[in-house]
Design a protein around this motif. Structure first.
Motif, mmCIF file in Angstrom:
data_model
loop_
_atom_site.group_PDB
_atom_site.id
_atom_site.type_symbol
_atom_site.label_atom_id
_atom_site.label_comp_id
_atom_site.label_asym_id
_atom_site.label_seq_id
_atom_site.Cartn_x
_atom_site.Cartn_y
_atom_site.Cartn_z
ATOM 1 N N LEU A 1 28.608 23.919 52.247
ATOM 2 C CA LEU A 1 27.743 24.322 51.138
ATOM 3 C C LEU A 1 28.559 24.884 49.980
ATOM 4 O O LEU A 1 28.234 24.643 48.817
ATOM 5 C CB LEU A 1 26.694 25.329 51.604
ATOM 6 C CG LEU A 1 25.561 24.742 52.433
ATOM 7 C CD1 LEU A 1 24.653 25.842 52.956
ATOM 8 C CD2 LEU A 1 24.764 23.716 51.631
ATOM 9 N N ASP A 2 29.610 25.635 50.282
ATOM 10 C CA ASP A 2 30.493 26.131 49.224
ATOM 11 C C ASP A 2 31.073 24.961 48.439
ATOM 12 O O ASP A 2 31.113 24.982 47.211
ATOM 13 C CB ASP A 2 31.632 26.982 49.801
ATOM 14 C CG ASP A 2 31.177 28.361 50.238
ATOM 15 O OD1 ASP A 2 30.065 28.789 49.834
ATOM 16 O OD2 ASP A 2 31.926 29.019 50.976
ATOM 17 N N ARG B 1 28.288 23.264 46.322
ATOM 18 C CA ARG B 1 27.895 24.047 45.146
ATOM 19 C C ARG B 1 28.830 23.773 43.967
ATOM 20 O O ARG B 1 28.409 23.828 42.820
ATOM 21 C CB ARG B 1 27.875 25.533 45.478
ATOM 22 C CG ARG B 1 26.662 25.942 46.279
ATOM 23 C CD ARG B 1 26.591 27.446 46.506
ATOM 24 N NE ARG B 1 25.650 27.742 47.573
ATOM 25 C CZ ARG B 1 25.989 28.118 48.799
ATOM 26 N NH1 ARG B 1 27.259 28.296 49.131
ATOM 27 N NH2 ARG B 1 25.065 28.358 49.702
ATOM 28 N N GLN B 2 30.083 23.500 44.248
ATOM 29 C CA GLN B 2 31.067 23.266 43.185
ATOM 30 C C GLN B 2 31.252 21.785 42.852
ATOM 31 O O GLN B 2 31.657 21.442 41.744
ATOM 32 C CB GLN B 2 32.414 23.851 43.591
ATOM 33 C CG GLN B 2 32.388 25.354 43.758
ATOM 34 C CD GLN B 2 33.710 25.880 44.273
ATOM 35 O OE1 GLN B 2 34.767 25.408 43.883
ATOM 36 N NE2 GLN B 2 33.655 26.867 45.150
ATOM 37 N N SER C 1 28.961 18.975 43.984
ATOM 38 C CA SER C 1 27.856 18.134 44.459
ATOM 39 C C SER C 1 27.766 16.807 43.721
ATOM 40 O O SER C 1 27.369 15.794 44.305
ATOM 41 C CB SER C 1 26.523 18.876 44.359
ATOM 42 O OG SER C 1 26.246 19.195 43.009
ATOM 43 N N LYS D 1 18.387 20.010 48.017
ATOM 44 C CA LYS D 1 19.145 20.333 46.806
ATOM 45 C C LYS D 1 19.876 19.145 46.200
ATOM 46 O O LYS D 1 20.021 19.070 44.979
ATOM 47 C CB LYS D 1 20.165 21.430 47.101
ATOM 48 C CG LYS D 1 19.556 22.776 47.371
ATOM 49 C CD LYS D 1 20.632 23.823 47.500
ATOM 50 C CE LYS D 1 20.012 25.194 47.505
ATOM 51 N NZ LYS D 1 20.910 26.219 47.062
#
Length: 131
Positions: free
Chosen positions: A45-46, A49-50, A52, A80
């Motif tokens: 996920l980290d 988030r940067q 995607s 998301k």
């Protein structure tokens, strides 16, 4: 000048078993996708988030360390980042949790067949070329 990164070109592998993750990475390096590895859902996920906009394919194990498991991860990704083609894998049948897998997520039980994984990755790569 900086090199422009083409969007939707990454295969993100999320697997806590180092050997299995390495095998999946070696396999997916045979595709047109750049391979990125993560050992937990939180790490994945980290990255998402940067980056995607670069990710075309998510290959995740159900059983992961930390708070989120692979099923939590794929549900989050589908909400998301719905363009990310997603493959969920496990050494055990899903049984009672099968209903929790989003409809558009492919599930493969381990040991998965290399050709099946490559076909899913190629579908993701093909779809990314059309965006």
């Amino acid at each position: 000048m900086g090199q422009k990164i083409e969007p939707y070109r990454v295969a993100l592998i999320v697997e806590d078993d180092f050997e299995v993750r390495g095998l999946a990475a070696a396999l997916l390096e045979e595709t047109d996708l750049k391979v990125v590895e993560a050992s937990s859902a939180e790490e994945a996920l980290d990255y998402l988030r940067q980056h995607s906009d670069e990710v075309a394919f998510l290959f995740a194990d159900v059983r992961l360390p930390c708070l989120m498991d692979g099923l939590d991860l794929v549900r989050t990704v589908r909400l998301k980042w719905p363009w990310v083609r997603t493959l969920l894998t496990s050494g055990r049948p899903l049984d009672q949790r099968e209903g929790e897998v989003p409809r558009d997520v492919r599930f493969m039980q381990k040991p998965w067949k290399a050709l099946d994984v490559l076909m899913e990755a190629e579908k993701a790569a093909d779809a990314s070329r059309r965006h």
